[in-house]
Structures are given as structure tokens and as C-alpha cells.
Write an enzyme that holds these catalytic residues in place. Sequence first.
Site, PDB file in Angstrom:
ATOM      1  CG  ASN A  33      -0.431  -0.129   2.502  1.00  0.00           C
ATOM      2  OD1 ASN A  33       0.774  -0.348   2.642  1.00  0.00           O
ATOM      3  ND2 ASN A  33      -1.242   0.014   3.531  1.00  0.00           N
ATOM      4  CD  GLU A  74       1.939  -0.763  10.519  1.00  0.00           C
ATOM      5  OE1 GLU A  74       0.864  -1.392  10.641  1.00  0.00           O
ATOM      6  OE2 GLU A  74       2.209  -0.046   9.547  1.00  0.00           O
ATOM      7  CB  CYS A  87      -1.875  -0.571   8.900  1.00  0.00           C
ATOM      8  SG  CYS A  87      -0.650  -0.829   7.681  1.00  0.00           S
TER       9      CYS A  87
HETATM   10  O1  G3P Z   1      -0.910   0.890   6.079  1.00  0.00           O
HETATM   11  C1  G3P Z   1       0.302   1.420   6.434  1.00  0.00           C
HETATM   12  C2  G3P Z   1       0.226   2.495   7.467  1.00  0.00           C
HETATM   13  O2  G3P Z   1       1.513   2.864   7.787  1.00  0.00           O
HETATM   14  C3  G3P Z   1      -0.677   3.651   7.096  1.00  0.00           C
HETATM   15  O3  G3P Z   1      -0.057   4.868   7.016  1.00  0.00           O
HETATM   16  O4  G3P Z   1       0.095   7.284   6.629  1.00  0.00           O
HETATM   17  O5  G3P Z   1      -1.876   6.049   5.746  1.00  0.00           O
HETATM   18  O6  G3P Z   1      -1.634   6.409   8.175  1.00  0.00           O
HETATM   19  P1  G3P Z   1      -0.919   6.226   6.878  1.00  0.00           P
END
Ligand code: G3P
Length: 505
Positions: free
Chosen positions: A185, A280, A314
Site C-alpha cells: 500500500n 507493523e 493499516c
Molecule cells: O498501512 C500502512 C500504514 O503505515 C498507514 O499509514 O500514513 O496512511 O496512516 P498512513
Amino acid sequence: DPTVFKFYSDGEWKRSTSGKLVSIINPTTRKTQYKVQACTQEEVNKIIEAAKTAQKSWAKTPLWKRAELLHKAAAILKEHRAPIAECLVKEIAKPAKDAVTEAVRSGDLVSYCAEEGVRILGEGKFLVSDSFPGNERTKYCLTSKGRLSCLLPSQIFEEWSPLLFMRDIAMMIPLGVVLAIPPFNYPVNLAVSKIAPALIAGNSIVLKPPTQGAVAALHMVHCFHLAGFPKGLISCVTGKGSEIGDFLTMHPGVSCISFTGGDTGIAISKKAGMIPLQMELGGKDACIILEDGDLDLAAANIIKGGFSYSGQRCTAVKVILIMESVADTLVEKVKAKVAKLTVGPPEDDCDITPVVTESSANFIEGLVMDAKQKGATFCQEYKREGNLIWPLLLDNVRPDMRIAWEEPFGPVLPVIRINSIEEAIHHSNASNFGLQGCIFTRDINKAILISDAMETGTVQINSAPARGPDHFPFQGLKDSGIGSQGITNSINMMTKIKSTVINLP
Ligand code: G3P
């Protein structure tokens, strides 16, 4: 063939001796878009050997020079944002504007990391033994985060002991070879969030990008190549996880693994040796809305948090826990906003784009069908064409439904109606995940108390969960991960403190 890409080893672009390629399927067209090399275990061995050698001289390279090269790579990365963004659109169906943002954000991350590294790694500490009970002042302890090669002023030491004249105390040790495994992603941003801290701290890097997103990652690596890093210091190996996955993560030459992704991370952490791990692994971030919450603000954040990049983050809002008394109003507000989301190809910069693979779409559909069978209220009609799933809000979800606990990684959002704060906290904490959560209330005292009770790495008050800005600490509890990310924490994690103790006669 312009759609076939080489892997990067020892400062050169190479074809694999396997003669095999891995196809990258465009999620929108569902046709092969690019192909990358299916590297062999032998090629992995060569890459790690080269990384070990390159790291030794890199660790001796002055900090300011390391930072200078990172700044150069950051600038090139930003210049190349258009071709990188194009890959993100074709490989992972990221909406066009978000794809450009990812490239630019990545350049900013690399630059910030260079500056932060100079500050953190430039620090040292001087401890004396008599500050701890029972000790005389007979020991001096020098610690440093960066390699300290210095001539300490002799007069300071003459005061304490004429025997001491210090020079060239090489104290700090980077970890060695860091293996970086980013997810599909954010194949560029979550790659540089591992690469830049590793490099500024004096480590070398072996990158294994995800298959979807591999070409965007290779392009990013090309930017580092153009910046002029030493040969072998950065490598990018592509191929099938089934052939080189375990081989890489269990390789004795690897000194640290930084991984972002799904359940694979749990398997990696069980198999990896005694090396630092940064993991993560997803979340089931709850959005708790109290009676006194600003419902317009909550609805806007639910749309942003739950549906941006079609829920494939995530940190996406993955369950709404709403007080029954305000639930109807909130659901109506969210429904009105869902109706305005554009659905279609990433090239048109639509809000909702096809999810990354057909199997992902099938999994999401499985969760939707389970909820349907068990009586959830569908706020919109379920609609799917290929990998494209229309945004869907499921009201009156109950704990016996899979969607109450599993992360769809798609544009489907469950609403669970609750009757007390305790119920909300209980549901949030019953999850095996513990990444982030958010609370909407005008009562800051309540917000803090709920935040304290939530078993998640971060709680956002009156805003949707998010990892960024990229220098903020980012960590998950329970199955959401090991360690903490964010630029500063990653630099710290990718170094080891070494002390030199001077014993006085
Ligand atoms: O899915 C990965 C995670 O690190 C999301 O990042 O920047 O979209 O909150 P963000």
C-alpha cells in the site's frame, strides 16, 4: 521489452540467472502490467555479501557525507515523482493525486531523516561512577550513538588523571545489514522509512519490495543509485516470497529486519534469529463516538479514515463504535458523504479504486456475505465489478460477525452501536490488534481517560487514525507489531549504543 524490470545488486541493474519473471497484475485492468526478476537464493547470497562489505566502509563515512547523499537522493526522488506515481497508479491502483503525494512525502521523509540523524547520531554522553550509590569517582563512561572518532581535550583529563590522554574512541556500531520489507500500500514511502534511517545510521540495506509495487520501488532505488551511494550499499531483490522469503529473513548475514505488512510478519518474527525486529502488522482501528462528539467532524473523519485509498491502510478506521442515542444521526451523515465518493479508475483520481488483487476482493466479499447472512443493515447496495468494490457502510453489526473483528482492507466499514463507554473500550481491547484508535468527544478529560484505557499504540482525539507526520512515533501493541517507528525511533532502533569505560588507577 520496456515492461520487464531488472533487479539492483552491487550498483548494477541485472537479469536473474533463473531466467524466470514474476508478473505484476494491474488491479484495474487485471492484465499483466510489468514483470520483475524472480531472483535466486544464490543471488540473495551475493547481495548480502556485498552489503556486508559495503557497510564496513559506509560506517566510517562521516555523518555529514551520509546526510549529504540522502539529501541528494531526496531531491532526485521528488524530481522523479511523476514516473513513480505512474507506477503506483498502474501497480496498486493508488489514486493519481495520492500517488504523487506518496513520492513527495517520501522525499521529505528522506531529507528529514538525514537532518534528524545528524542530530541524534552526533550526540554523546559522559557518565561518572560516583552518581550511583556505593561508587567512588573511579570510572568514566563515554557513550555515543554515532561513530565517535575524536580527540578529547587533554587538559580536561589532566585535571582528573595525568595518565589519561584520549584519542580516537570509536564507539558506536551500526547494526550491519538491514533487511527492509515494505507492503503494497506504500511501496515507496514505507520503503524509504526503513532505508533512510538505516543508511544515516551507517547500515547497508537490502530491500525486498512487495510484488504489487515492486516497479515503483525499483524506480525509487534508481533515485538512490543516481545520488551516487557506494556500490553494494543498497540492493533491491525481487522475486517470489515462496522462493526467497524465508531465505532472506532467516539469512545469517541479516542483522535487523524492518517489516510492514500482514500476518507474514508474525511468521517472520518466529523464525528470525536474535536480531532487532521492527514490525507493523495491521490493525482494527476503532472510532469511538460519544454523545457529545462533533458528529459532522466525526463523519468527515470516518470518510477520510475509512475510505481513503479504498480502506487499504493499516491505520484505516475499521470499526465505528457509536453511542446508540446519536447513532441514527451519525449514520445518516456518513451515508450522505459515502454517496458523494467517486468510484472508478485511479487514473481519474477517483476516491474508491479497485482493491489490489482479486483474492483481496474475494476476501472482502466473504466478510460482506457473512455480515449479510447474520443480519447486518446494508446502508448501500453491495456492488462489485472485478476488483472494484463500491463503498459500503454496514450498520447494526454484532460481535458474532466476522467484520466486527477482521480487517477487510477494503472500502467496507462496520458500525457497532454501543450503550456505554465501557462497552466501547471493551470491544476495542478485545481485538487481537492494537494499532491506533480515535475518540470523538468535546470532553478532553473523558478523552484522556478513554485513551489511557485503550490498548493501542496511538489514540487520536477528534481526528482519524494516521501514521503521519512521518517523524511521529508509530507503534502497534499486541498483534499489531513490535517496536516503534517514526524517523527518530527508527534511527534509534537501527543503532546500538556502545560504551567505553575509563578506569582510573
Ligand atoms: O498501512 C500502512 C500504514 O503505515 C498507514 O499509514 O500514513 O496512511 O496512516 P498512513
